[in-house]
Design a protein around this motif. Structure first.
Motif, PDB file in Angstrom:
ATOM      1  N   GLN A  74      34.297  54.757   3.468  1.00 52.83           N
ATOM      2  CA  GLN A  74      35.563  54.609   2.759  1.00 52.83           C
ATOM      3  C   GLN A  74      35.499  53.655   1.570  1.00 52.83           C
ATOM      4  N   THR A  75      34.574  52.712   1.611  1.00 53.76           N
ATOM      5  CA  THR A  75      34.464  51.694   0.561  1.00 53.76           C
ATOM      6  C   THR A  75      32.986  51.489   0.221  1.00 53.76           C
ATOM      7  N   PRO A  76      32.711  50.816  -0.897  1.00 53.34           N
ATOM      8  CA  PRO A  76      31.310  50.504  -1.199  1.00 53.34           C
ATOM      9  C   PRO A  76      30.636  49.702  -0.085  1.00 53.34           C
ATOM     10  N   ALA A  77      31.338  48.728   0.475  1.00 53.99           N
ATOM     11  CA  ALA A  77      30.758  47.928   1.557  1.00 53.99           C
ATOM     12  C   ALA A  77      30.490  48.798   2.779  1.00 53.99           C
ATOM     13  N   ASP A  78      31.401  49.698   3.089  1.00 55.94           N
ATOM     14  CA  ASP A  78      31.228  50.596   4.228  1.00 55.94           C
ATOM     15  C   ASP A  78      30.005  51.488   4.025  1.00 55.94           C
ATOM     16  N   LEU A 122      30.304  57.470  -5.166  1.00 62.31           N
ATOM     17  CA  LEU A 122      30.705  56.069  -5.214  1.00 62.31           C
ATOM     18  C   LEU A 122      30.296  55.443  -6.547  1.00 62.31           C
ATOM     19  N   GLU A 125      32.597  56.314  -9.320  1.00 60.90           N
ATOM     20  CA  GLU A 125      33.835  55.535  -9.256  1.00 60.90           C
ATOM     21  C   GLU A 125      33.629  54.128  -9.799  1.00 60.90           C
ATOM     22  N   LEU A 126      32.501  53.538  -9.476  1.00 58.79           N
ATOM     23  CA  LEU A 126      32.234  52.153  -9.884  1.00 58.79           C
ATOM     24  C   LEU A 126      31.862  52.029 -11.360  1.00 58.79           C
ATOM     25  N   VAL A 173      27.629  45.550  -6.239  1.00 59.87           N
ATOM     26  CA  VAL A 173      28.804  46.386  -6.525  1.00 59.87           C
ATOM     27  C   VAL A 173      29.571  45.824  -7.714  1.00 59.87           C
ATOM     28  N   GLU A 174      29.750  44.509  -7.754  1.00 61.03           N
ATOM     29  CA  GLU A 174      30.460  43.885  -8.873  1.00 61.03           C
ATOM     30  C   GLU A 174      29.696  44.089 -10.177  1.00 61.03           C
ATOM     31  N   ARG A 177      30.222  47.625 -11.256  1.00 65.65           N
ATOM     32  CA  ARG A 177      31.589  47.771 -11.795  1.00 65.65           C
ATOM     33  C   ARG A 177      31.684  47.234 -13.220  1.00 65.65           C
TER      34      ARG A 177
END
Length: 187
Positions: A74-78, A122, A125-126, A173-174, A177
């Motif tokens: 559901q999320t990048p961390a997931d 993903l 999206e980022l 991830v940051e 982004r």
């Protein structure tokens, strides 16, 4: 009347995947798989032509499992955590698909593409669609490297490796982004 088949290709691949995790790639032989599924080794050749073909099938099944796990993130961390969990739960398979040694059979490209799909989505999206491939490769390379180092016992300086994972995942991830709005250049 021909003798009935006593095993299936799925059973053979499952047995091979179990042996891979238990005893490593060197122990993954046609004889060992035959014993595990309850047939004589020559019977395996009705379904699998060679050990190399068997290793390729194991790699493909492993990538299929990884793809299934990543699809529901559901999320990048997931997504990153699911990738790491796969590596910890199936370390030999992880190494087979992420860092195969020279001469080791690999999965056909479509299996790698299917496992890459959730990461590419993903990454788009980022970083945006124009940088999705580069972002996916960056994220995958970092995560695969980190997990490989964990599996090899390379983190020997102490500290909390889970915290390091969380820090690294958040930082990567940051950074990805940030590329969405910045123009990157390597000088």
């Amino acid at each position: 009347m021909p003798t009935p088949d006593r095993t299936s290709l799925d059973a053979i691949v499952d047995a091979a995947r179990e042996l891979l995790e238990l005893d490593g790639l060197a122990a993954l032989t046609m004889q060992a798989v035959a014993l595990r599924v309850g047939v004589r080794a020559p019977s395996l050749y009705k379904r699998v032509q060679s050990r190399d073909d068997l290793i390729q099938l194991v790699a493909e099944a492993s990538l299929t499992e990884l793809a299934e796990r990543l699809k529901s993130a559901q999320t990048p961390a997931d997504l990153a955590n699911r990738f790491r969990a796969f590596g910890h739960e199936r370390p030999a398979a992880f190494q087979l698909i992420m860092t195969p040694a020279a001469g080791i059979p690999v999965a056909r490209p479509e299996f790698g593409a299917a496992a890459s799909e959730p990461v590419l989505e993903l990454a788009a999206e980022l970083a945006g669609p124009d940088r999705a491939l580069e972002a996916a490769r960056t994220l995958t390379a970092w995560a695969a490297g980190f997990v490989s180092m964990e599996l090899n016992g390379s983190f020997r300086l102490g500290g909390d490796v889970d915290r390091a994972w969380e820090f690294g995942a958040a930082a990567i991830v940051e950074a990805i982004r940030a590329t969405r709005s910045d123009s990157l250049s390597i000088a």
